[in-house]
Structures are given as structure tokens and as C-alpha cells.
Design an enzyme around this catalytic site. Structure first.
Site, PDB file in Angstrom:
ATOM      1  N   ASP A   1     -31.099  24.348  44.211  1.00 25.71           N
ATOM      2  CA  ASP A   1     -32.076  25.133  43.940  1.00 25.71           C
ATOM      3  C   ASP A   1     -32.823  25.149  45.364  1.00 25.71           C
ATOM      4  O   ASP A   1     -32.577  24.484  46.103  1.00 25.71           O
ATOM      5  CB  ASP A   1     -32.923  24.749  42.781  1.00 25.71           C
TER       6      ASP A   1
ATOM      7  N   GLU B   1     -21.931  14.569  38.057  1.00 24.95           N
ATOM      8  CA  GLU B   1     -21.699  14.329  39.285  1.00 24.95           C
ATOM      9  C   GLU B   1     -20.364  13.276  39.555  1.00 24.95           C
ATOM     10  O   GLU B   1     -19.302  13.549  40.065  1.00 24.95           O
ATOM     11  CB  GLU B   1     -22.754  13.757  40.132  1.00 24.95           C
TER      12      GLU B   1
END
Length: 228
Positions: free
Chosen positions: A195, A12
Site C-alpha cells: 500500500d 506470508e
């Protein structure tokens, strides 16, 4: 404005640093933070690590050493509401712990001395609604945090039993929110759904997600910051 953007993982951070072509490295202890600009704002970019303790410690170090005016936590989360699929972005307007209870007479989700719901910066929420109010892929609502990767339907059902309006779960937002609240520093949480916990393919969703790279959430962060 001086804004710290904290993410949990190296992958990230690499995406975030791509938004800051010119930057300098600043060491705080053994950790590296990177100072550059987005728009007219000074940006402090760094990794807080996974989990509540790691993220709280790094948030406090940044506040103590670099005195940001605002802290934004960006990264990924699991969507626990049918309205958020993989790739949806959540700009949190409320933050809670899903794994904290201090015993009889206390409210579920409330850390000692704090409310069960912590409130992000109204400036960021309002700016987010102004920019993304007509974007069906950007949502506003509650994110809940705990020290566990949530992937089973039973875990989601348990969280929703205490927080029926929860839209997403992660492992850092609430501890960053608590630290900022304790220190009097405004904060914001902007996360992309990697997810959908409880789905049969939840773990593979998370693994495969990184092949596409969660650039949308950092794009949202960048757009909001550029207009502050």
C-alpha cells in the site's frame, strides 16, 4: 549456508513454505519453524509476529537455538516515496526506527547503544543489484519501522521530516536488524509494497493486496538465495 527467513504473518509464511516442498518441523517453545532447502542453502522458515517486540524475541530465539549464518526478513511494507507503488520491491540498504528517541543528546531513531541507521548484509545488497539492477520494479534504500500501521498523510509527513530518504515503512525490520546487530548475525530486509500510506485508498490497497499474494518479494528472496 544456513539462512533463516522470518515473516510477520501466517499468510506470508504459507507463501514461503511453498518454496520448500520438502521440510521438517522444529519446535522452539510453542512456535513451529520449518527447515528445508532453497538451492544449496539450508533454510529455516518461521513467523516472527507483528511489531517490534514480537519480532525481536523470535529473532533472538532463532539465533540462540538454530545459529543461522544470515537472517532475511521478508514480507510487506508501505511505500512512502513516489517511486514505489503497490507491488514494488525494496531491498533495504539502510534500516532505522521512525518512532525512537531517547532524549536530549541522542540521535533521533537511535536505540540506546546503537546507531540510528543499521546496515544490512552487503553480500545480499550486492547480489540483489547484480540480479535486479535493471529491474525498474526493484529498489534499494531506507526502510523505517515503528509500532503503528501508517496510513495517514500526516504520519508519513512526520516520518519524512526525520528521514527524508525513507522509501518504505513497516513494523519489524528495525527490531530484527537491532537484534541481529547485537548478536553479530548478518541480516537482510526484502519487502514488497502492499500500500501507499497517505493515499486516500491506502487501507483498501492493503486489504485487496492479499488477493494477489505478494509472491514477487519471495521470488526475489529465492533468486538471491539460490545464487549465494
Amino acid at each position: 549456508m544456513k539462512i533463516a527467513i522470518l515473516v510477520a504473518m501466517d499468510k506470508e509464511l504459507s507463501l514461503l513454505l511453498n518454496l520448500m516442498p520438502e521440510k521438517i518441523e522444529r519446535k522452539i517453545g510453542k512456535d513451529s519453524f520449518y527447515i528445508g532447502t532453497i538451492g544449496s542453502n539450508t533454510i529455516i522458515a518461521g513467523k516472527c509476529g507483528i511489531g517490534k517486540v514480537n519480532s525481536a524475541l523470535k529473532t533472538y530465539e532463532v539465533i540462540r537455538e538454530l545459529s543461522p549464518d544470515l537472517i532475511i526478513n521478508s514480507g510487506v511494507a508501505g511505500g512512502v516515496d513516489g517511486s514505489l507503488g503497490v507491488g514494488s520491491v525494496l531491498i533495504a540498504d539502510k534500516v532505522s526506527y521512525h518512532d525512537v528517541w531517547c532524549g536530549p543528546g541522542t540521535q533521533y531513531g537511535a536505540a540506546d547503544g546503537f546507531n540510528s541507521t543499521l546496515i544490512p548484509s552487503s553480500t545480499i545488497i550486492e547480489k540483489g543489484k547484480e540480479i535486479f539492477g535493471n529491474d525498474s520494479n526493484v529498489h534499494f534504500g531506507l526502510i523505517c519501522s515503528g509500532d503503528k500501521f501508517i496510513h495517514l498523510k500526516e504520519e508519513v509527513d512526520d516520518i519524512k521530516s526525520n528521514f527524508p530518504d525513507a522509501l518504505a515503512v513497516d513494523m519489524e525490520s528495525a527490531s530484527i536488524a537491532q537484534t541481529c546487530t547485537a548478536c553479530g548475525v548478518p541480516f537482510a530486509i526484502i519487502r514488497v509494497m502492499s500500500d501507499t500510506p497517505g493515499a486516500a485508498e491506502n487501507v483498501s490497497q492493503y486489504v485487496d493486496f492479499w488477493d494477489k499474494a505478494p509472491e514477487k518479494t519471495l521470488g526475489c528472496v529465492s533468486e538471491i538465495i539460490s545464487e549465494l
